[in-house]
Design a protein around this motif. Sequence first.
Motif, PDB file in Angstrom:
ATOM      1  N   THR A  55     -26.297  -9.987  -4.839  1.00 42.06           N
ATOM      2  CA  THR A  55     -24.619  -9.786  -4.733  1.00 42.06           C
ATOM      3  C   THR A  55     -23.969 -10.803  -3.825  1.00 42.06           C
ATOM      4  O   THR A  55     -23.094 -11.340  -4.011  1.00 42.06           O
ATOM      5  CB  THR A  55     -24.296  -8.303  -4.342  1.00 42.06           C
ATOM      6  OG1 THR A  55     -24.991  -7.509  -5.475  1.00 42.06           O
ATOM      7  CG2 THR A  55     -22.717  -8.290  -4.528  1.00 42.06           C
TER       8      THR A  55
ATOM      9  N   GLU B 295     -28.284  -6.908 -17.692  1.00 43.09           N
ATOM     10  CA  GLU B 295     -28.093  -6.010 -18.772  1.00 43.09           C
ATOM     11  C   GLU B 295     -28.938  -5.120 -19.148  1.00 43.09           C
ATOM     12  O   GLU B 295     -28.864  -3.901 -19.363  1.00 43.09           O
ATOM     13  CB  GLU B 295     -27.658  -6.843 -19.947  1.00 43.09           C
ATOM     14  CG  GLU B 295     -26.380  -7.478 -20.000  1.00 43.09           C
ATOM     15  CD  GLU B 295     -26.062  -8.468 -21.103  1.00 43.09           C
ATOM     16  OE1 GLU B 295     -26.919  -8.585 -22.018  1.00 43.09           O
ATOM     17  OE2 GLU B 295     -25.015  -9.036 -21.202  1.00 43.09           O
TER      18      GLU B 295
ATOM     19  N   VAL C 114     -23.827  -3.116 -12.325  1.00 44.46           N
ATOM     20  CA  VAL C 114     -22.522  -3.298 -13.001  1.00 44.46           C
ATOM     21  C   VAL C 114     -21.626  -4.204 -12.305  1.00 44.46           C
ATOM     22  O   VAL C 114     -21.143  -5.111 -13.140  1.00 44.46           O
ATOM     23  CB  VAL C 114     -21.391  -1.908 -13.300  1.00 44.46           C
ATOM     24  CG1 VAL C 114     -19.960  -2.182 -13.789  1.00 44.46           C
ATOM     25  CG2 VAL C 114     -22.276  -0.783 -14.306  1.00 44.46           C
ATOM     26  N   GLY C 115     -21.525  -4.191 -11.102  1.00 44.31           N
ATOM     27  CA  GLY C 115     -20.975  -5.010 -10.080  1.00 44.31           C
ATOM     28  C   GLY C 115     -21.466  -6.551 -10.405  1.00 44.31           C
ATOM     29  O   GLY C 115     -20.733  -7.541 -10.584  1.00 44.31           O
TER      30      GLY C 115
ATOM     31  N   LEU D 231     -23.003  -7.474 -13.177  1.00 43.60           N
ATOM     32  CA  LEU D 231     -22.696  -8.143 -14.354  1.00 43.60           C
ATOM     33  C   LEU D 231     -21.312  -8.554 -14.505  1.00 43.60           C
ATOM     34  O   LEU D 231     -20.912  -9.510 -15.260  1.00 43.60           O
ATOM     35  CB  LEU D 231     -22.816  -6.916 -15.448  1.00 43.60           C
ATOM     36  CG  LEU D 231     -24.380  -6.703 -15.947  1.00 43.60           C
ATOM     37  CD1 LEU D 231     -24.441  -5.644 -16.822  1.00 43.60           C
ATOM     38  CD2 LEU D 231     -24.599  -8.041 -16.689  1.00 43.60           C
ATOM     39  N   ILE D 232     -20.194  -7.721 -13.801  1.00 46.19           N
ATOM     40  CA  ILE D 232     -18.910  -8.104 -13.700  1.00 46.19           C
ATOM     41  C   ILE D 232     -18.715  -9.377 -13.112  1.00 46.19           C
ATOM     42  O   ILE D 232     -18.011 -10.462 -13.563  1.00 46.19           O
ATOM     43  CB  ILE D 232     -18.165  -7.114 -12.977  1.00 46.19           C
ATOM     44  CG1 ILE D 232     -18.048  -5.808 -14.076  1.00 46.19           C
ATOM     45  CG2 ILE D 232     -16.608  -7.516 -12.792  1.00 46.19           C
ATOM     46  CD1 ILE D 232     -17.512  -4.447 -13.584  1.00 46.19           C
TER      47      ILE D 232
ATOM     48  N   LYS E 246     -19.859 -12.326 -15.271  1.00 42.10           N
ATOM     49  CA  LYS E 246     -19.210 -12.359 -16.660  1.00 42.10           C
ATOM     50  C   LYS E 246     -17.601 -12.640 -16.445  1.00 42.10           C
ATOM     51  O   LYS E 246     -16.714 -12.602 -17.417  1.00 42.10           O
ATOM     52  CB  LYS E 246     -19.297 -11.118 -17.604  1.00 42.10           C
ATOM     53  CG  LYS E 246     -20.845 -11.087 -18.064  1.00 42.10           C
ATOM     54  CD  LYS E 246     -20.881  -9.916 -19.015  1.00 42.10           C
ATOM     55  CE  LYS E 246     -22.239 -10.012 -19.571  1.00 42.10           C
ATOM     56  NZ  LYS E 246     -22.230  -9.643 -21.015  1.00 42.10           N
ATOM     57  N   THR E 247     -17.232 -12.930 -15.342  1.00 46.88           N
ATOM     58  CA  THR E 247     -15.812 -13.144 -15.015  1.00 46.88           C
ATOM     59  C   THR E 247     -15.692 -14.571 -14.243  1.00 46.88           C
ATOM     60  O   THR E 247     -16.748 -15.133 -13.844  1.00 46.88           O
ATOM     61  CB  THR E 247     -15.063 -11.999 -14.087  1.00 46.88           C
ATOM     62  OG1 THR E 247     -15.820 -12.086 -12.704  1.00 46.88           O
ATOM     63  CG2 THR E 247     -15.235 -10.944 -14.718  1.00 46.88           C
TER      64      THR E 247
ATOM     65  N   LYS F  31     -18.444 -17.129 -14.418  1.00 43.49           N
ATOM     66  CA  LYS F  31     -18.546 -17.243 -16.141  1.00 43.49           C
ATOM     67  C   LYS F  31     -18.624 -18.588 -16.664  1.00 43.49           C
ATOM     68  O   LYS F  31     -19.162 -18.990 -17.538  1.00 43.49           O
ATOM     69  CB  LYS F  31     -17.496 -16.517 -16.870  1.00 43.49           C
ATOM     70  CG  LYS F  31     -17.752 -16.503 -18.438  1.00 43.49           C
ATOM     71  CD  LYS F  31     -16.581 -15.498 -19.121  1.00 43.49           C
ATOM     72  CE  LYS F  31     -16.755 -15.659 -20.434  1.00 43.49           C
ATOM     73  NZ  LYS F  31     -15.778 -14.918 -21.033  1.00 43.49           N
TER      74      LYS F  31
END
Length: 151
Positions: free
Chosen positions: A8, A26, A60-61, A63-64, A67-68, A72
């Motif tokens: 992270t 994922e 989840v963090g 992945l976010i 993907k942002t 991204k």
Amino acid sequence: QIAIVILTLHLYRAKNARGISVKTQELRLLVFSTRYLDLFTTFYSAYNTILKVYYLVATVGILIMCKTNPIKRLYNHEQDPFPHWKCAVLPCFAIALVNHIIMAMRLPNFLYYGMRWHIMEDLWTFSICLESIAIIPQLITLRKYRLIENL
């Protein structure tokens, strides 16, 4: 736990996902979400609950973050080519299903239903199988980026 914090922090500071497989993340989220369903049914201890929630939220963090924007835009999908749904999730689901069928055939009906075999048992089996191969997309990504010579 430390690896998730390091990953992270790397994503936050570097603002890119070079060398990180989103598909592995994922798969890890799927592993944790199927294994930790007992959060909704049974309380074991505060420590257990906190760590399970931590793993889910942290994944989840990650992945976010991947993907942002702006990460991204820098994520290269061609470097992460593993077909994870077809080559990881489906075979592991099939193994869990076969395990369920074998257990149903081996145990007499009164034992099988007396044990209260739940779908959570099958999801736990699925998560164990999936966890064992969830690292494969990451290894392929590292090899594509040539970050590790021996792969």
